[in-house]
Design an enzyme around this catalytic site. Structure first.
Site, PDB file in Angstrom:
ATOM      1  N   LYS A  14       0.819  -1.224   0.000  1.00 32.44           N
ATOM      2  CA  LYS A  14       0.000   0.000   0.000  1.00 32.44           C
ATOM      3  C   LYS A  14       0.847   1.265   0.000  1.00 32.44           C
ATOM      4  O   LYS A  14       0.548   2.209  -0.710  1.00 32.44           O
ATOM      5  CB  LYS A  14      -0.867   0.051   1.264  1.00 32.44           C
ATOM      6  CG  LYS A  14      -2.171  -0.656   1.156  1.00 32.44           C
ATOM      7  CD  LYS A  14      -3.191  -0.148   2.177  1.00 32.44           C
ATOM      8  CE  LYS A  14      -2.666   0.074   3.570  1.00 32.44           C
ATOM      9  NZ  LYS A  14      -2.458  -1.081   4.410  1.00 32.44           N
ATOM     10  N   ARG A  87      -9.982   2.538   9.096  1.00 28.53           N
ATOM     11  CA  ARG A  87      -9.524   1.203   9.450  1.00 28.53           C
ATOM     12  C   ARG A  87     -10.703   0.343   9.918  1.00 28.53           C
ATOM     13  O   ARG A  87     -10.601  -0.875   9.951  1.00 28.53           O
ATOM     14  CB  ARG A  87      -8.492   1.351  10.577  1.00 28.53           C
ATOM     15  CG  ARG A  87      -7.588   0.165  10.805  1.00 28.53           C
ATOM     16  CD  ARG A  87      -6.609   0.470  11.916  1.00 28.53           C
ATOM     17  NE  ARG A  87      -5.602   1.429  11.512  1.00 28.53           N
ATOM     18  CZ  ARG A  87      -4.495   1.110  10.862  1.00 28.53           C
ATOM     19  NH1 ARG A  87      -4.252  -0.133  10.546  1.00 28.53           N
ATOM     20  NH2 ARG A  87      -3.623   2.037  10.540  1.00 28.53           N
ATOM     21  N   ARG A 124      11.862 -12.303   1.893  1.00 27.08           N
ATOM     22  CA  ARG A 124      12.461 -10.984   2.041  1.00 27.08           C
ATOM     23  C   ARG A 124      13.642 -11.040   3.008  1.00 27.08           C
ATOM     24  O   ARG A 124      13.626 -11.779   3.970  1.00 27.08           O
ATOM     25  CB  ARG A 124      11.401 -10.007   2.561  1.00 27.08           C
ATOM     26  CG  ARG A 124      11.585  -8.609   2.026  1.00 27.08           C
ATOM     27  CD  ARG A 124      10.377  -7.758   2.275  1.00 27.08           C
ATOM     28  NE  ARG A 124       9.358  -7.910   1.216  1.00 27.08           N
ATOM     29  CZ  ARG A 124       8.191  -7.298   1.233  1.00 27.08           C
ATOM     30  NH1 ARG A 124       7.869  -6.508   2.219  1.00 27.08           N
ATOM     31  NH2 ARG A 124       7.335  -7.472   0.250  1.00 27.08           N
ATOM     32  N   ARG A 154      14.287 -12.210   8.186  1.00 27.36           N
ATOM     33  CA  ARG A 154      13.622 -11.538   9.291  1.00 27.36           C
ATOM     34  C   ARG A 154      13.266 -12.571  10.360  1.00 27.36           C
ATOM     35  O   ARG A 154      13.014 -13.732  10.066  1.00 27.36           O
ATOM     36  CB  ARG A 154      12.369 -10.861   8.786  1.00 27.36           C
ATOM     37  CG  ARG A 154      12.735  -9.672   7.923  1.00 27.36           C
ATOM     38  CD  ARG A 154      11.509  -9.179   7.266  1.00 27.36           C
ATOM     39  NE  ARG A 154      11.610  -7.756   7.008  1.00 27.36           N
ATOM     40  CZ  ARG A 154      10.583  -7.048   6.577  1.00 27.36           C
ATOM     41  NH1 ARG A 154       9.421  -7.602   6.400  1.00 27.36           N
ATOM     42  NH2 ARG A 154      10.741  -5.775   6.325  1.00 27.36           N
ATOM     43  N   ARG A 165      -1.530  -8.599  13.065  1.00 28.33           N
ATOM     44  CA  ARG A 165      -2.042  -7.438  12.332  1.00 28.33           C
ATOM     45  C   ARG A 165      -3.025  -7.869  11.249  1.00 28.33           C
ATOM     46  O   ARG A 165      -4.026  -7.216  10.987  1.00 28.33           O
ATOM     47  CB  ARG A 165      -0.886  -6.627  11.724  1.00 28.33           C
ATOM     48  CG  ARG A 165      -0.125  -5.807  12.769  1.00 28.33           C
ATOM     49  CD  ARG A 165       0.829  -4.843  12.111  1.00 28.33           C
ATOM     50  NE  ARG A 165       1.883  -5.539  11.386  1.00 28.33           N
ATOM     51  CZ  ARG A 165       2.396  -5.143  10.234  1.00 28.33           C
ATOM     52  NH1 ARG A 165       1.970  -4.037   9.659  1.00 28.33           N
ATOM     53  NH2 ARG A 165       3.355  -5.831   9.647  1.00 28.33           N
TER      54      ARG A 165
END
Ligand SMILES: [Zn+2]
Length: 215
Positions: A14, A87, A124, A154, A165
């Site tokens: 986004k 949200r 990633r 990560r 989330r």
């Protein structure tokens, strides 16, 4: 006149698309996270109030977010792009009725399945020296192109916090797709594609909105 809301799950790209849309249309881009941080830094009344919640790791209540958003939007009659707001359905309903603020004209809904987001995150790497994040290509050495530092995976914490989330997103934000669909202003975008392809698709909708708006 563009008044755009960008919806999409966490880590769906986004932020990248918002930057591109706002520079293409030359409209300001509101990230509630950023203005909240600014209010806190400036020690404004809203910032001081918000700080109490942030210190506890709690959600900042709707009224505070709304008064911040209302102040920001009412100063921008030239149009705007919202990312990270609304949200919740309560926030979306409030946005339809904010005094001194016109309603959104277009809602772009990025759709990326949870599994695709997780595998994207797993591919990633982050540079241990300069902090740059890269998507590892097949056969690529795990060395940073910029500084030669080691690229590291990560931690599991990152994935775990993503899952939390995402759950919140699914519960609170996903219902907004239906909310805006009913208002006839939702365009769904396949967010699993490469960022350039996603942006091309977004551009099509911006052009047709323009034509529609002028007709
Ligand atoms: Zn580096």
């Amino acid at each position: 006149m563009h008044r755009i809301v960008l919806l999409g799950p966490p880590a769906s790209g986004k932020g990248t698309q918002s930057d591109r849309i706002s520079s293409l249309l030359n409209i300001p881009h509101l990230s509630t996270g950023n203005i909240l941080r600014k209010e806190v830094e400036n020690g404004s009344p809203i910032g001081l109030e918000a700080q109490k919640y942030l210190d506890r790791g709690a959600y900042v209540p709707d009224e505070l977010i709304l008064s911040m958003v209302q102040a920001w939007l009412s100063e921008r009659p030239e149009g705007w792009l919202l990312d990270g707001f609304p949200r919740t359905k309560a926030q979306a309903e409030a946005l339809q009725n904010l005094s001194g603020v016109d309603k959104p004209t277009l809602v772009l809904g990025l759709e990326v399945p949870k599994e695709a987001l997780i595998s994207r995150m797993e591919g990633r790497r982050e540079c241990s020296s300069c902090g740059k994040t890269v998507s590892l290509k097949e056969g690529q050495e795990e060395i940073c192109e910029d500084c030669g530092g080691n690229l590291v995976k990560r931690s599991d914490d990152v994935i775990d916090s993503f899952k939390v989330r995402y759950q919140n997103y699914e519960k609170l934000t996903l219902p907004l797709f239906d909310f805006y669909q009913e208002k006839g202003i939702l365009e769904r975008i396949d967010g699993t594609q490469a960022p350039d392809v996603v942006f091309e698709q977004i551009k099509q909708h911006l052009v047709s909105e323009q034509v529609h708006g002028e007709a």
